[in-house]
Design an enzyme around this catalytic site. Structure first.
Site, PDB file in Angstrom:
ATOM      1  CG  ASP A 167      44.955  46.474 -33.642  1.00  0.00           C
ATOM      2  OD1 ASP A 167      44.365  46.492 -34.732  1.00  0.00           O
ATOM      3  OD2 ASP A 167      46.061  45.917 -33.476  1.00  0.00           O
TER       4      ASP A 167
ATOM      5  CE  LYS B 239      42.053  52.200 -36.677  1.00  0.00           C
ATOM      6  NZ  LYS B 239      42.864  51.470 -35.710  1.00  0.00           N
TER       7      LYS B 239
ATOM      8  N   GLY C 150      42.908  45.580 -39.560  1.00  0.00           N
ATOM      9  CA  GLY C 150      41.948  44.553 -39.159  1.00  0.00           C
ATOM     10  C   GLY C 150      40.919  45.232 -38.292  1.00  0.00           C
ATOM     11  CG  HIS C 151      39.292  48.325 -39.301  1.00  0.00           C
ATOM     12  ND1 HIS C 151      39.205  49.258 -40.300  1.00  0.00           N
ATOM     13  CD2 HIS C 151      40.476  48.545 -38.699  1.00  0.00           C
ATOM     14  CE1 HIS C 151      40.309  50.010 -40.292  1.00  0.00           C
ATOM     15  NE2 HIS C 151      41.090  49.589 -39.329  1.00  0.00           N
TER      16      HIS C 151
ATOM     17  CD  GLN D 173      47.163  51.027 -41.037  1.00  0.00           C
ATOM     18  OE1 GLN D 173      47.017  51.952 -41.829  1.00  0.00           O
ATOM     19  NE2 GLN D 173      46.654  49.839 -41.264  1.00  0.00           N
TER      20      GLN D 173
HETATM   21  P1  GDP Z   1      40.474  48.693 -34.872  1.00  0.00           P
HETATM   22  O1  GDP Z   1      41.537  48.142 -35.744  1.00  0.00           O
HETATM   23  O2  GDP Z   1      40.876  49.993 -34.252  1.00  0.00           O
HETATM   24  O3  GDP Z   1      39.141  48.800 -35.545  1.00  0.00           O
HETATM   25  O4  GDP Z   1      40.297  47.684 -33.653  1.00  0.00           O
HETATM   26  P2  GDP Z   1      40.309  46.067 -33.722  1.00  0.00           P
HETATM   27  O5  GDP Z   1      39.028  45.601 -34.310  1.00  0.00           O
HETATM   28  O6  GDP Z   1      41.566  45.578 -34.330  1.00  0.00           O
HETATM   29  O7  GDP Z   1      40.412  45.698 -32.183  1.00  0.00           O
HETATM   30  C1  GDP Z   1      39.509  46.179 -31.236  1.00  0.00           C
HETATM   31  C2  GDP Z   1      38.862  44.970 -30.529  1.00  0.00           C
HETATM   32  O8  GDP Z   1      38.234  45.418 -29.337  1.00  0.00           O
HETATM   33  C3  GDP Z   1      37.768  44.305 -31.334  1.00  0.00           C
HETATM   34  O9  GDP Z   1      37.767  42.938 -31.035  1.00  0.00           O
HETATM   35  C4  GDP Z   1      36.501  44.979 -30.822  1.00  0.00           C
HETATM   36  O10 GDP Z   1      35.346  44.161 -30.986  1.00  0.00           O
HETATM   37  C5  GDP Z   1      36.833  45.154 -29.377  1.00  0.00           C
HETATM   38  N1  GDP Z   1      36.218  46.305 -28.698  1.00  0.00           N
HETATM   39  C6  GDP Z   1      35.955  47.544 -29.209  1.00  0.00           C
HETATM   40  N2  GDP Z   1      35.505  48.360 -28.240  1.00  0.00           N
HETATM   41  C7  GDP Z   1      35.487  47.630 -27.100  1.00  0.00           C
HETATM   42  C8  GDP Z   1      35.147  47.936 -25.744  1.00  0.00           C
HETATM   43  O11 GDP Z   1      34.779  49.048 -25.389  1.00  0.00           O
HETATM   44  N3  GDP Z   1      35.280  46.928 -24.838  1.00  0.00           N
HETATM   45  C9  GDP Z   1      35.705  45.693 -25.172  1.00  0.00           C
HETATM   46  N4  GDP Z   1      35.809  44.780 -24.219  1.00  0.00           N
HETATM   47  N5  GDP Z   1      36.035  45.364 -26.439  1.00  0.00           N
HETATM   48  C10 GDP Z   1      35.930  46.328 -27.386  1.00  0.00           C
HETATM   49  P1  IMO Z   2      44.289  48.745 -37.660  1.00  0.00           P
HETATM   50  O1  IMO Z   2      43.670  49.607 -38.729  1.00  0.00           O
HETATM   51  C1  IMO Z   2      47.884  47.595 -35.520  1.00  0.00           C
HETATM   52  C2  IMO Z   2      51.637  47.663 -37.760  1.00  0.00           C
HETATM   53  C3  IMO Z   2      52.340  46.343 -38.016  1.00  0.00           C
HETATM   54  C4  IMO Z   2      53.776  46.818 -37.983  1.00  0.00           C
HETATM   55  C5  IMO Z   2      53.711  48.181 -38.672  1.00  0.00           C
HETATM   56  C6  IMO Z   2      54.043  48.166 -40.147  1.00  0.00           C
HETATM   57  O2  IMO Z   2      43.610  47.441 -37.466  1.00  0.00           O
HETATM   58  O3  IMO Z   2      44.469  49.513 -36.413  1.00  0.00           O
HETATM   59  P2  IMO Z   2      52.709  47.328 -42.293  1.00  0.00           P
HETATM   60  O4  IMO Z   2      52.195  45.965 -42.649  1.00  0.00           O
HETATM   61  O5  IMO Z   2      51.665  48.380 -42.219  1.00  0.00           O
HETATM   62  O6  IMO Z   2      53.866  47.750 -43.135  1.00  0.00           O
HETATM   63  O7  IMO Z   2      53.304  47.144 -40.801  1.00  0.00           O
HETATM   64  O8  IMO Z   2      52.369  48.621 -38.499  1.00  0.00           O
HETATM   65  N1  IMO Z   2      50.230  47.723 -38.220  1.00  0.00           N
HETATM   66  C7  IMO Z   2      49.180  47.704 -37.391  1.00  0.00           C
HETATM   67  N2  IMO Z   2      49.106  47.543 -36.058  1.00  0.00           N
HETATM   68  N3  IMO Z   2      46.757  47.811 -36.218  1.00  0.00           N
HETATM   69  C8  IMO Z   2      46.803  47.997 -37.558  1.00  0.00           C
HETATM   70  O9  IMO Z   2      45.724  48.358 -38.274  1.00  0.00           O
HETATM   71  C9  IMO Z   2      48.043  47.910 -38.207  1.00  0.00           C
HETATM   72  N4  IMO Z   2      48.456  48.015 -39.501  1.00  0.00           N
HETATM   73  C10 IMO Z   2      49.784  47.925 -39.477  1.00  0.00           C
HETATM   74  O10 IMO Z   2      52.070  45.406 -37.003  1.00  0.00           O
HETATM   75  O11 IMO Z   2      54.193  47.029 -36.672  1.00  0.00           O
HETATM   76 MG    MG Z   3      42.730  46.434 -35.921  1.00  0.00          MG
END
Ligand code: GDP
Ligand code: IMO
Ligand code: MG
Length: 424
Positions: A12, A15, A39-40, A222
């Protein structure tokens, strides 16, 4: 230049935002590991798109987006994601699935759910998407791959898999067993779901892209600290998010990779269980969570929040093979007077100082962070798009992180939108 995008912390990190930006200049985008545990989020055209398995590059017309051999696919979830994109008017014709990707069967999600619900000690807090059990079967050589769904030998393969599978389901977990007819019916359904996307001539597509020197973007899910080999084992996922994972999960080898960009937040978050030395369980942690909207995309769980941890980040640079950093969410600190950075861990049992990451996570409960404190910048930076225009204190903070990590910060993100990005 072929680039890999790797999460440098516990997932999270933002990415998808960075992948989306880099995808503009890529021809071929390959997701190399993980499944719909990811979750992206991509914010584009005033819309928020949420991806789990499908590479976010699909938002651009004319790109080839591969779901690589190193991934695991939960068919029903995949279908839901595809239908959601089609409903939004996104052209999904560039999507391809490598037939060597593994399939998550209902018994995998059932085992994942069972293990999570019954664990008293050592609960991992998985996303319950069957990730661990699917990779377990792959490694045990009793998994199903996408290509099996179309094989005339599927029935023979099930004769090998099912007796073993049913024995464990029944005797170890006390769960429902599956008849061959049931599994064949599921496979028929899955074959239909994947049919428009399975790319049996993936070798040719990859060879052509290599020969024509197309720009390839490898998309990780991840993060390094969730890596099965290098993460906070056993509190990890079951695949290799590290840069090296791109070389096994994509169909290309390591020589095809020019750059590995590690995405890191200006702080750290974690969902699920497991050690987290800089975790803040106080009001500061709550403030980061609220300003940063730190709630999971896949499970909705509140993310645990803490200060930037240079110990894990230095480790991520090494084992993740990172050549530069994209630092996200620095804007979350706009109203903070002070910002802390953890530079070492102190062992409360004997005062020992660790500047390298201690890989035995069961001792992490004895560790406390050693912090240095930086002054905040006290202004809204979400509209800044040039490095030179950042407040002095923000620049000092970034320079210090570069010094600690010994790699350049090449991208600074100051908001979720595509435009809110500084290329340094
Ligand atoms: P990922 O799994 O690494 O792709 O990240 P997620 O989508 O799970 O979580 C990142 C969250 O931060 C999302 O809601 C993005 O829209 C938000 N985000 C990404 N870059 C920035 C930033 O520079 N500032 C802020 N405030 N939010 C950001
Ligand atoms: P993105 O790509 C954050 C965590 C779960 C748990 C551990 C194992 O959005 O960054 P799993 O279901 O993979 O066997 O769970 O990994 N986890 C993540 N945490 N971002 C993710 O993906 C994750 N995918 C798995 O919360 O701790
Ligand atoms: Mg994510």
């Amino acid at each position: 230049m072929n680039k890999v995008v790797v999460g440098a912390q516990w997932g999270d990190e933002g990415k998808a935002k960075i992948t989306d930006l880099l995808a503009q200049n890529a021809d071929l985008i390959i997701r190399y590991q993980g499944g719909c545990n990811a979750g992206h989020t991509v914010v584009a055209h005033n819309k928020t798109f949420k991806f789990h398995l499908i590479p976010s590059g699909i938002l651009y017309k004319g790109k080839t987006c591969f779901i690589g051999a190193g991934t695991v696919i939960l068919p029903e979830y995949f279908e839901e994601e595809i239908q959601g994109l089609i409903k939004e008017g996104i052209d999904v014709s560039g999507l391809k699935i490598n037939p060597l990707a593994s399939i998550t069967m209902p018994y995998h999600t059932e085992v994942d759910g069972y293990s999570e619900n019954t664990a008293t000690k050592g609960k991992i807090g998985t996303t319950k998407k069957g990730i661990g059990p699917t990779y377990t079967d792959k490694m045990a050589r009793i998994g199903l791959k996408v290509q099996d769904l179309y094989s005339p030998e599927l029935s023979e393969k099930l004769d090998i898999i099912l007796p073993l599978k049913n024995k464990t389901l029944k005797e170890v977990y006390g769960l429902k067993t599956y008849t061959k007819e049931e599994v064949l019916a599921l496979c028929k359904k899955y074959a239909e779901i994947f049919k428009p996307y399975v790319c049996f001539d993936w070798q040719k597509v990859l060879e052509d892209a290599k020969r024509d020197k197309k720009a390839i973007l490898f998309e990780g899910a991840q993060g390094v600290m969730l890596d099965i080999d290098y993460g906070t084992y056993p509190f990890v996922t079951s695949s290799n998010p590290i840069g090296g994972g791109a070389a096994t999960g994509s169909g290309y080898g390591p020589a095809m990779i020019d750059e590995v960009i590690g995405v890191a937040k200006a702080y750290v978050t974690r969902v699920g269980e497991g050690p987290f030395v800089t975790e803040l369980t106080d009001k500061t942690g709550d403030k980061i969570r609220e300003i940063g909207h730190e709630y999971g995309v896949t499970t909705g769980r509140a993310r645990r929040c803490g200060w930037f941890d240079a110990v894990i980040m230095k480790y991520a640079v090494l084992v993740g093979g990172l050549t530069s950093i994209a630092l996200t969410k620095i804007d979350v600190f706009d109203t903070f007077d002070e910002i802390k950075v953890c530079t070492a861990y102190k062992d409360t049992r004997n005062g020992e100082i660790y500047t390298s990451y201690p890989t035995d996570v069961f001792i992490h409960k004895y560790l406390e962070p050693v912090y240095e404190t930086h002054k905040g910048w006290g202004q809204d930076i979400t509209g800044i798009t040039e490095y030179g225009k950042l407040p002095e204190n923000a620049k000092k903070y970034l320079a210090r992180l570069e010094e600690l990590l010994e790699v350049p910060i090449s991208i600074v993100s100051v908001g979720p939108d595509r435009e809110q990005t500084i290329f340094k």
